[in-house]
Scaffold this motif. Sequence first.
Motif, PDB file in Angstrom:
ATOM      1  N   UNK A  48      32.696   7.597  33.229  1.00  0.00           N
ATOM      2  CA  UNK A  48      33.709   8.496  32.674  1.00  0.00           C
ATOM      3  C   UNK A  48      33.301   8.841  31.245  1.00  0.00           C
ATOM      4  N   UNK A  49      33.548  10.067  30.866  1.00  0.00           N
ATOM      5  CA  UNK A  49      33.106  10.597  29.580  1.00  0.00           C
ATOM      6  C   UNK A  49      34.333  10.951  28.746  1.00  0.00           C
ATOM      7  N   UNK A  50      34.158  10.946  27.404  1.00  0.00           N
ATOM      8  CA  UNK A  50      35.352  10.907  26.564  1.00  0.00           C
ATOM      9  C   UNK A  50      35.404  11.906  25.413  1.00  0.00           C
ATOM     10  N   UNK A  51      34.566  12.928  25.410  1.00  0.00           N
ATOM     11  CA  UNK A  51      34.625  13.882  24.300  1.00  0.00           C
ATOM     12  C   UNK A  51      34.689  15.316  24.806  1.00  0.00           C
ATOM     13  N   UNK A  52      35.436  16.117  24.066  1.00  0.00           N
ATOM     14  CA  UNK A  52      35.525  17.542  24.384  1.00  0.00           C
ATOM     15  C   UNK A  52      34.201  18.258  24.119  1.00  0.00           C
ATOM     16  N   UNK A  53      33.484  17.822  23.087  1.00  0.00           N
ATOM     17  CA  UNK A  53      32.248  18.515  22.741  1.00  0.00           C
ATOM     18  C   UNK A  53      31.200  18.349  23.841  1.00  0.00           C
ATOM     19  N   UNK A  54      31.136  17.164  24.454  1.00  0.00           N
ATOM     20  CA  UNK A  54      30.198  16.975  25.558  1.00  0.00           C
ATOM     21  C   UNK A  54      30.645  17.752  26.789  1.00  0.00           C
ATOM     22  N   UNK A  55      31.927  17.793  27.008  1.00  0.00           N
ATOM     23  CA  UNK A  55      32.487  18.548  28.121  1.00  0.00           C
ATOM     24  C   UNK A  55      32.115  20.035  27.983  1.00  0.00           C
ATOM     25  N   UNK A  56      32.298  20.560  26.782  1.00  0.00           N
ATOM     26  CA  UNK A  56      31.964  21.968  26.535  1.00  0.00           C
ATOM     27  C   UNK A  56      30.457  22.197  26.655  1.00  0.00           C
ATOM     28  N   UNK A  57      29.661  21.235  26.192  1.00  0.00           N
ATOM     29  CA  UNK A  57      28.206  21.364  26.273  1.00  0.00           C
ATOM     30  C   UNK A  57      27.742  21.360  27.727  1.00  0.00           C
ATOM     31  N   UNK A  58      28.404  20.550  28.555  1.00  0.00           N
ATOM     32  CA  UNK A  58      28.112  20.551  29.982  1.00  0.00           C
ATOM     33  C   UNK A  58      28.317  21.943  30.568  1.00  0.00           C
ATOM     34  N   UNK A  59      29.428  22.568  30.184  1.00  0.00           N
ATOM     35  CA  UNK A  59      29.711  23.908  30.707  1.00  0.00           C
ATOM     36  C   UNK A  59      28.788  24.966  30.112  1.00  0.00           C
ATOM     37  N   UNK A  60      28.284  24.718  28.907  1.00  0.00           N
ATOM     38  CA  UNK A  60      27.307  25.632  28.334  1.00  0.00           C
ATOM     39  C   UNK A  60      26.067  25.676  29.222  1.00  0.00           C
ATOM     40  N   UNK A  61      25.713  24.527  29.777  1.00  0.00           N
ATOM     41  CA  UNK A  61      24.594  24.468  30.699  1.00  0.00           C
ATOM     42  C   UNK A  61      24.931  25.030  32.068  1.00  0.00           C
ATOM     43  N   UNK A  62      26.127  24.716  32.575  1.00  0.00           N
ATOM     44  CA  UNK A  62      26.532  25.216  33.888  1.00  0.00           C
ATOM     45  C   UNK A  62      26.558  26.741  33.921  1.00  0.00           C
ATOM     46  N   UNK A  63      26.996  27.336  32.837  1.00  0.00           N
ATOM     47  CA  UNK A  63      27.101  28.798  32.790  1.00  0.00           C
ATOM     48  C   UNK A  63      25.743  29.497  32.760  1.00  0.00           C
ATOM     49  N   UNK A  64      24.692  28.735  32.584  1.00  0.00           N
ATOM     50  CA  UNK A  64      23.346  29.314  32.615  1.00  0.00           C
ATOM     51  C   UNK A  64      22.751  29.320  34.023  1.00  0.00           C
ATOM     52  N   UNK A  65      23.442  28.683  34.962  1.00  0.00           N
ATOM     53  CA  UNK A  65      22.941  28.592  36.329  1.00  0.00           C
ATOM     54  C   UNK A  65      23.205  29.888  37.096  1.00  0.00           C
ATOM     55  N   UNK A  66      22.417  30.160  38.131  1.00  0.00           N
ATOM     56  CA  UNK A  66      22.721  31.288  39.003  1.00  0.00           C
ATOM     57  C   UNK A  66      24.099  31.097  39.643  1.00  0.00           C
ATOM     58  N   UNK A  67      24.857  32.170  39.864  1.00  0.00           N
ATOM     59  CA  UNK A  67      26.216  32.053  40.401  1.00  0.00           C
ATOM     60  C   UNK A  67      26.311  31.242  41.691  1.00  0.00           C
ATOM     61  N   UNK A  68      25.360  31.429  42.624  1.00  0.00           N
ATOM     62  CA  UNK A  68      25.433  30.701  43.883  1.00  0.00           C
ATOM     63  C   UNK A  68      25.204  29.211  43.677  1.00  0.00           C
ATOM     64  N   UNK A  69      24.333  28.864  42.723  1.00  0.00           N
ATOM     65  CA  UNK A  69      24.084  27.449  42.420  1.00  0.00           C
ATOM     66  C   UNK A  69      25.316  26.821  41.784  1.00  0.00           C
ATOM     67  N   UNK A  70      25.965  27.550  40.898  1.00  0.00           N
ATOM     68  CA  UNK A  70      27.163  27.042  40.256  1.00  0.00           C
ATOM     69  C   UNK A  70      28.273  26.813  41.280  1.00  0.00           C
TER      70      UNK A  70
END
Length: 204
Positions: A48-70
Amino acid sequence: MKKLTPKASFRKLAAIYDRMVEQYAGAAEPIGLTCEGCTDNCCFSFFQHHTYVEWAYLWEGLNQLPPDRLEEIKARAQSYVDQAQAALNRGERPHVMCPLNIDEAQGICGLYDHRLMICRMHGVPNVLVKPTGQVIRFPGCYRCQEQTAKLEAKGETAPEVDRTPLYKELVMLEMQFVGKNLRQLPKVDHTIAEMIVLGPPRLR
């Protein structure tokens, strides 16, 4: 304290992550710890993870993926959440593959450059000193413990990573990233799968 932009926050977080990787390598090398040929897979671990900044950084990476992969990852994340909750309801610790894993046999992360702190630090012996003075030690994964036992049998002491300074930096960065609303926001206590299912964090 001045609030940082997401871009500036992510740049600082990446720098912290780089130091984590360096310290991990500095401990793993003398221990002789590698993941090659491991019979386990830490991507099954219930983190389990505990910071908003890491959560947002995770999504910064997810948003770089192709739509079908996401979309595929989102579906796997929902399945993970359902299976994990079922295990918790049975009084068991969940043992479910992380939805970001793209090769179970090799344990390959599909978002490697954006993996979170615990994913980077897991494996080697490490220590954390809480603000109360309480010292928490993690002996490393099972394979690491096998290696450290060999060192100790020879009268040697295995190195360990002091996570305390890194955690302090991360806490400071969290305050700069979220800003004045931090105390009013819900505490982050989510798996990666939950962070994916919930979507990017809301900071208001």
